[in-house]
Design an enzyme around this catalytic site. Sequence first.
Site, PDB file in Angstrom:
ATOM      1  N   TRP A  49       0.851  -1.193   0.000  1.00  0.00           N
ATOM      2  CA  TRP A  49       0.000   0.000   0.000  1.00  0.00           C
ATOM      3  C   TRP A  49       0.886   1.242   0.000  1.00  0.00           C
ATOM      4  O   TRP A  49       1.857   1.333   0.764  1.00  0.00           O
ATOM      5  CB  TRP A  49      -0.901  -0.054   1.235  1.00  0.00           C
ATOM      6  CG  TRP A  49      -1.847   1.091   1.394  1.00  0.00           C
ATOM      7  CD1 TRP A  49      -2.643   1.641   0.432  1.00  0.00           C
ATOM      8  CD2 TRP A  49      -2.127   1.803   2.605  1.00  0.00           C
ATOM      9  NE1 TRP A  49      -3.401   2.658   0.974  1.00  0.00           N
ATOM     10  CE2 TRP A  49      -3.101   2.775   2.299  1.00  0.00           C
ATOM     11  CE3 TRP A  49      -1.655   1.703   3.910  1.00  0.00           C
ATOM     12  CZ2 TRP A  49      -3.604   3.647   3.254  1.00  0.00           C
ATOM     13  CZ3 TRP A  49      -2.154   2.570   4.855  1.00  0.00           C
ATOM     14  CH2 TRP A  49      -3.114   3.532   4.529  1.00  0.00           C
ATOM     15  N   ASP A  96      -0.761  -5.740   9.350  1.00  0.00           N
ATOM     16  CA  ASP A  96      -1.773  -4.774   8.935  1.00  0.00           C
ATOM     17  C   ASP A  96      -2.993  -5.580   8.533  1.00  0.00           C
ATOM     18  O   ASP A  96      -2.994  -6.282   7.519  1.00  0.00           O
ATOM     19  CB  ASP A  96      -1.267  -3.946   7.752  1.00  0.00           C
ATOM     20  CG  ASP A  96      -2.236  -2.831   7.368  1.00  0.00           C
ATOM     21  OD1 ASP A  96      -3.339  -2.766   7.957  1.00  0.00           O
ATOM     22  OD2 ASP A  96      -1.904  -2.032   6.470  1.00  0.00           O
ATOM     23  N   LYS A 118     -13.419  -1.391   5.950  1.00  0.00           N
ATOM     24  CA  LYS A 118     -13.959  -2.282   4.923  1.00  0.00           C
ATOM     25  C   LYS A 118     -15.009  -3.221   5.481  1.00  0.00           C
ATOM     26  O   LYS A 118     -16.121  -3.316   4.965  1.00  0.00           O
ATOM     27  CB  LYS A 118     -12.828  -3.121   4.323  1.00  0.00           C
ATOM     28  CG  LYS A 118     -11.960  -2.525   3.231  1.00  0.00           C
ATOM     29  CD  LYS A 118     -11.637  -1.099   3.318  1.00  0.00           C
ATOM     30  CE  LYS A 118     -10.642  -0.641   2.261  1.00  0.00           C
ATOM     31  NZ  LYS A 118      -9.749   0.382   2.778  1.00  0.00           N
TER      32      LYS A 118
END
Length: 454
Positions: free
Chosen positions: A183, A264, A300
């Site tokens: 990311w 993460d 999410k």
Amino acid sequence: MNADQLLNNSSSSSSTDRRLRILAKHLQSTSSSAMESNTVVSASPTSAAGGSVFAHIVQAPEDPILGVTVAYNKDPSPVKLNLGVGAYRTEEGKPLVLNVVRQAEQLLVNDSSRVKEYLPIVGLADFNKLSAKLILGPDSPAVQDNRVTTVQCLSGTGSLRVGAEFLARHYHERTIYIPVPTWGNHPKVFTLAGLSVKSYRYYDPTTRGLNFQGLLEDLQSAPSGAIVLLHACAHNPTGVDPTPQQWEQIRQLMRSKALLPFFDSAYQGFASGSLDADAQSVRMFVADGGECLVAQSYAKNMGLYGERVGALSIVCRAADVAGRVESQLKLVIRPMYSNPPIHGASIVATILKDRNMFHEWTLELKAMADRIISMRQQLFDALRARGTPGDWSHIIKQIGMFTFTGLNSEQVAFMRKEYHIYMTSDGRISMAGLSSRTVPHLTDAIHAAVTKVA
């Protein structure tokens, strides 16, 4: 009351009076200085030149991910398609608020006992406790032995940043290894926190899968004690995850070299549809009794993007260590943002602690994951039916919100110009942005890009 009156009315017998005396002197001296230097004050650069003291600042480039949406919004085409945004969309292309989230919010609104007072520095206690159990498992020995400290943070990004700041202050090794690619915000977060960022091989563009051998070699070469960033599941941007057997090899190697895992976890339950399956990599590392950090996000899996709800858990070897770690985390958080917001965390806690609401959440979560999996299959089938050159099986092998298509930057630019399809220049697309209606348009664009652009 002027400065002299303040002095006359104050008594030297108390600390309050002493503070008043100091304030009075300060006001008196400031007033005199301003009178004497009036010409200097009026001759400031701004007032003299009529310009800004920030006039030298150059225009910063758009964020490579958020900039996609900016460009998309400016496009007047009726067939435009945004596959860059990392947010779930319905079959109709609309943002989704989960039914269970609306229920939780209604309960909170109707609870007249709720107030808007500050949360503690570490956040909402129920939220922290339930978040740790969600990622580590309700029967986790680490949780039962109080070896975990969890603090509420500002979604996944904030959790990573707080963890990075903590490590920069208190961990003996200041180097963190991140996968290539990863990311785009990861290197910025860790660098600004004061860590030295290095990389390890992860994605193999030839197979469009995991470069497992390169990964092992790079971690083997890392200095003992280094920090290693690991994506818990649904690797962003590639959608390529290690198998359970590969995770076990990674764990063994990292523990043998005393490498510190920093997970993460942005997609728990959102990748496969199973909260437990998507947490297996983390639980594997916790089960061996070792230490690790885990950053969680509810953006999410609960659709709480704008609420910025996240948590940082640090698993320690002993309860007393965890207590001291929490005390230092407070010192990291306090000057950063003081304490976290209450609303989003209250939504999460309400859902996680109610058996019926939790069950409804898992059903909605699986429905989102299943729709994304369906979009993968539909795109793969359409490309194969069209006879598009290349092997597109990686689309259905990868997992989670994103697919690394293998398209290069020239092909991406061609698709934007000719078909009004927006994605990041590395060819990453958000499968959540697709629908049965738009799959044919994307298929046409990919076919044209592959056959016309090298």
